[in-house]
Write a protein that holds these residues in place. Structure first.
Motif, PDB file in Angstrom:
ATOM      1  N   ALA A 233       0.824  -1.215   0.000  1.00 15.43           N
ATOM      2  CA  ALA A 233       0.000   0.000   0.000  1.00 15.43           C
ATOM      3  C   ALA A 233       0.858   1.267   0.000  1.00 15.43           C
ATOM      4  CB  ALA A 233      -0.944   0.006   1.202  1.00 15.43           C
ATOM      5  N   CYS A 234       2.087   1.152   0.460  1.00 19.05           N
ATOM      6  CA  CYS A 234       2.977   2.305   0.580  1.00 19.05           C
ATOM      7  C   CYS A 234       3.922   2.450  -0.606  1.00 19.05           C
ATOM      8  CB  CYS A 234       3.789   2.194   1.866  1.00 19.05           C
ATOM      9  SG  CYS A 234       4.944   0.810   1.841  1.00 19.05           S
ATOM     10  N   THR A 235       3.700   1.725  -1.688  1.00 21.32           N
ATOM     11  CA  THR A 235       4.619   1.749  -2.830  1.00 21.32           C
ATOM     12  C   THR A 235       4.689   3.136  -3.451  1.00 21.32           C
ATOM     13  OG1 THR A 235       4.116  -0.567  -3.304  1.00 21.32           O
ATOM     14  CG2 THR A 235       5.181   0.696  -5.059  1.00 21.32           C
ATOM     15  N   VAL A 236       5.916   3.609  -3.641  1.00 20.37           N
ATOM     16  CA  VAL A 236       6.196   4.857  -4.351  1.00 20.37           C
ATOM     17  C   VAL A 236       7.308   4.559  -5.349  1.00 20.37           C
ATOM     18  CG1 VAL A 236       5.507   6.339  -2.410  1.00 20.37           C
ATOM     19  CG2 VAL A 236       7.909   5.658  -2.659  1.00 20.37           C
ATOM     20  N   LEU A 237       7.601   5.527  -6.182  1.00 20.43           N
ATOM     21  CA  LEU A 237       8.710   5.392  -7.123  1.00 20.43           C
ATOM     22  C   LEU A 237       9.875   6.237  -6.621  1.00 20.43           C
ATOM     23  CD1 LEU A 237       6.639   5.738 -10.401  1.00 20.43           C
ATOM     24  CD2 LEU A 237       7.523   3.628  -9.387  1.00 20.43           C
ATOM     25  N   ILE A 238      11.024   5.621  -6.485  1.00 22.60           N
ATOM     26  CA  ILE A 238      12.242   6.330  -6.094  1.00 22.60           C
ATOM     27  C   ILE A 238      13.214   6.200  -7.251  1.00 22.60           C
ATOM     28  CG2 ILE A 238      14.168   6.472  -4.482  1.00 22.60           C
ATOM     29  CD1 ILE A 238      12.363   5.354  -2.322  1.00 22.60           C
ATOM     30  N   ASP A 239      13.557   7.347  -7.828  1.00 25.77           N
ATOM     31  CA  ASP A 239      14.408   7.365  -9.022  1.00 25.77           C
ATOM     32  C   ASP A 239      13.857   6.409 -10.075  1.00 25.77           C
ATOM     33  OD1 ASP A 239      16.092   9.261  -7.833  1.00 25.77           O
ATOM     34  OD2 ASP A 239      17.298   7.706  -6.879  1.00 25.77           O
ATOM     35  N   GLY A 240      12.529   6.370 -10.186  1.00 23.66           N
ATOM     36  CA  GLY A 240      11.843   5.580 -11.193  1.00 23.66           C
ATOM     37  C   GLY A 240      11.606   4.126 -10.851  1.00 23.66           C
ATOM     38  N   LYS A 241      12.105   3.675  -9.716  1.00 25.13           N
ATOM     39  CA  LYS A 241      11.943   2.271  -9.323  1.00 25.13           C
ATOM     40  C   LYS A 241      10.941   2.174  -8.179  1.00 25.13           C
ATOM     41  CE  LYS A 241      16.644   0.955 -10.620  1.00 25.13           C
ATOM     42  NZ  LYS A 241      16.379   1.128 -11.972  1.00 25.13           N
ATOM     43  N   ARG A 242      10.111   1.146  -8.221  1.00 23.97           N
ATOM     44  CA  ARG A 242       9.086   0.978  -7.187  1.00 23.97           C
ATOM     45  C   ARG A 242       9.721   0.422  -5.914  1.00 23.97           C
ATOM     46  NH1 ARG A 242       5.926  -4.318  -9.244  1.00 23.97           N
ATOM     47  NH2 ARG A 242       7.666  -5.240 -10.342  1.00 23.97           N
ATOM     48  N   ILE A 243       9.223   0.930  -4.797  1.00 22.45           N
ATOM     49  CA  ILE A 243       9.775   0.531  -3.502  1.00 22.45           C
ATOM     50  C   ILE A 243       8.718   0.707  -2.423  1.00 22.45           C
ATOM     51  CG2 ILE A 243      10.733   2.784  -2.937  1.00 22.45           C
ATOM     52  CD1 ILE A 243      13.263   1.136  -1.983  1.00 22.45           C
ATOM     53  N   ASN A 244       8.757  -0.153  -1.420  1.00 17.45           N
ATOM     54  CA  ASN A 244       7.860  -0.020  -0.266  1.00 17.45           C
ATOM     55  C   ASN A 244       8.452   1.042   0.652  1.00 17.45           C
ATOM     56  OD1 ASN A 244       6.273  -2.062  -1.252  1.00 17.45           O
ATOM     57  ND2 ASN A 244       7.118  -3.623   0.074  1.00 17.45           N
ATOM     58  N   SER A 245       7.788   2.175   0.737  1.00 19.32           N
ATOM     59  CA  SER A 245       8.340   3.296   1.493  1.00 19.32           C
ATOM     60  C   SER A 245       8.350   3.054   2.995  1.00 19.32           C
ATOM     61  CB  SER A 245       7.579   4.584   1.160  1.00 19.32           C
ATOM     62  OG  SER A 245       6.210   4.493   1.507  1.00 19.32           O
ATOM     63  N   CYS A 246       7.607   2.071   3.478  1.00 19.29           N
ATOM     64  CA  CYS A 246       7.621   1.785   4.915  1.00 19.29           C
ATOM     65  C   CYS A 246       8.903   1.076   5.337  1.00 19.29           C
ATOM     66  CB  CYS A 246       6.404   0.950   5.330  1.00 19.29           C
ATOM     67  SG  CYS A 246       6.454  -0.778   4.800  1.00 19.29           S
ATOM     68  N   LEU A 247       9.653   0.527   4.386  1.00 18.73           N
ATOM     69  CA  LEU A 247      10.875  -0.212   4.692  1.00 18.73           C
ATOM     70  C   LEU A 247      12.142   0.618   4.512  1.00 18.73           C
ATOM     71  CD1 LEU A 247      10.162  -3.672   3.017  1.00 18.73           C
ATOM     72  CD2 LEU A 247       9.917  -3.016   5.424  1.00 18.73           C
ATOM     73  N   VAL A 248      11.999   1.861   4.073  1.00 20.70           N
ATOM     74  CA  VAL A 248      13.152   2.686   3.740  1.00 20.70           C
ATOM     75  C   VAL A 248      13.289   3.826   4.734  1.00 20.70           C
ATOM     76  CG1 VAL A 248      14.095   4.209   1.963  1.00 20.70           C
ATOM     77  CG2 VAL A 248      12.871   2.159   1.300  1.00 20.70           C
ATOM     78  N   LEU A 249      14.466   3.958   5.318  1.00 18.19           N
ATOM     79  CA  LEU A 249      14.717   5.132   6.143  1.00 18.19           C
ATOM     80  C   LEU A 249      14.882   6.328   5.215  1.00 18.19           C
ATOM     81  CD1 LEU A 249      17.194   3.755   8.826  1.00 18.19           C
ATOM     82  CD2 LEU A 249      14.736   4.203   9.058  1.00 18.19           C
ATOM     83  N   ALA A 250      14.199   7.404   5.532  1.00 22.23           N
ATOM     84  CA  ALA A 250      14.209   8.581   4.659  1.00 22.23           C
ATOM     85  C   ALA A 250      15.626   9.097   4.434  1.00 22.23           C
ATOM     86  CB  ALA A 250      13.320   9.669   5.245  1.00 22.23           C
ATOM     87  N   VAL A 251      16.464   9.077   5.469  1.00 28.44           N
ATOM     88  CA  VAL A 251      17.827   9.604   5.312  1.00 28.44           C
ATOM     89  C   VAL A 251      18.630   8.816   4.285  1.00 28.44           C
ATOM     90  CG1 VAL A 251      17.954  10.632   7.617  1.00 28.44           C
ATOM     91  CG2 VAL A 251      18.742   8.283   7.271  1.00 28.44           C
ATOM     92  N   SER A 252      18.272   7.556   4.064  1.00 23.21           N
ATOM     93  CA  SER A 252      19.022   6.732   3.111  1.00 23.21           C
ATOM     94  C   SER A 252      18.728   7.116   1.668  1.00 23.21           C
ATOM     95  CB  SER A 252      18.714   5.247   3.325  1.00 23.21           C
ATOM     96  OG  SER A 252      17.427   4.915   2.847  1.00 23.21           O
ATOM     97  N   ARG A 253      17.706   7.922   1.446  1.00 26.21           N
ATOM     98  CA  ARG A 253      17.340   8.336   0.082  1.00 26.21           C
ATOM     99  C   ARG A 253      17.526   9.826  -0.123  1.00 26.21           C
ATOM    100  NH1 ARG A 253      17.276   3.541  -2.631  1.00 26.21           N
ATOM    101  NH2 ARG A 253      16.528   2.039  -1.133  1.00 26.21           N
TER     102      ARG A 253
END
Length: 176
Positions: free
Chosen positions: A64-84
């Motif tokens: 449900a939290c999928t977003v595109l990061i640099d064009g690639k799909r990723i579950n945003s709940c699993l990513v620390l914001a500082v890492s991006r």
């Protein structure tokens, strides 16, 4: 037998580490000073008010939290914001507009690929990522590639039909 007490560990839970970050979110430069433990999902929703990205399971299991990061799909709940830090992030709010919907959004509407709509933002972001990856050639491959995005209402046939329609339009030939 030694009955001496072990070392006392004192943790100061009040001290947090913060860091300044900058993103391009839906084409707009956004800055924030955040705690290093904040997920991208929470930053998007709580700091930037982009609530189209949904918090479902908060464990990377529902999509449900999928977003595109640099064009690639990723579950945003699993990513620390500082890492991006420095990344280009696209949320559902950055895809299409009421006046000019994205082809995937149009196909979802035509194929009734949504019911309650809770999973739809993540489904659409994931579908756009899947299409740009260019690896799904069959309906089975579409289903497999979308398997990380759950729909409790069961609109899976409409979702696959919608993605297939866009793939056919892009390729000019039917999906086997």
């Amino acid at each position: 037998m030694n009955n001496a007490p072990g070392p006392t560990i004192i943790m100061d839970t009040r001290s947090t580490t913060t860091r300044s970050v900058r993103f391009s979110i839906n084409g707009v430069a956004r800055d924030a000073t955040i705690e290093t433990c904040v997920t991208l999902l929470d930053l998007l929703r709580e700091e930037f008010g982009l609530t189209g990205t949904k918090k479902g399971c908060d464990h990377g299991q529902c999509g449900a939290c999928t977003v595109l990061i640099d064009g690639k799909r990723i579950n945003s709940c699993l990513v620390l914001a500082v890492s991006r830090d420095g990344a280009e992030i696209t949320t559902i709010e950055g895809i299409g507009s009421p006046d000019k919907r994205h082809p995937v959004q149009e196909a979802f509407i035509r194929h009734d690929a949504l019911q309650c709509g809770y999973c739809t933002p993540g489904q659409i972001c994931s579908a756009i990522g899947l299409i740009s990856e260019g690896r799904a050639r069959t309906r089975e491959e579409i289903r497999e590639a979308m398997s990380g995005n759950l729909c409790r209402c069961g609109a899976y046939i409409g979702i696959v039909d919608a993605i297939e329609e866009v793939l056919v339009a892009l390729r000019g030939k039917p999906v086997p």
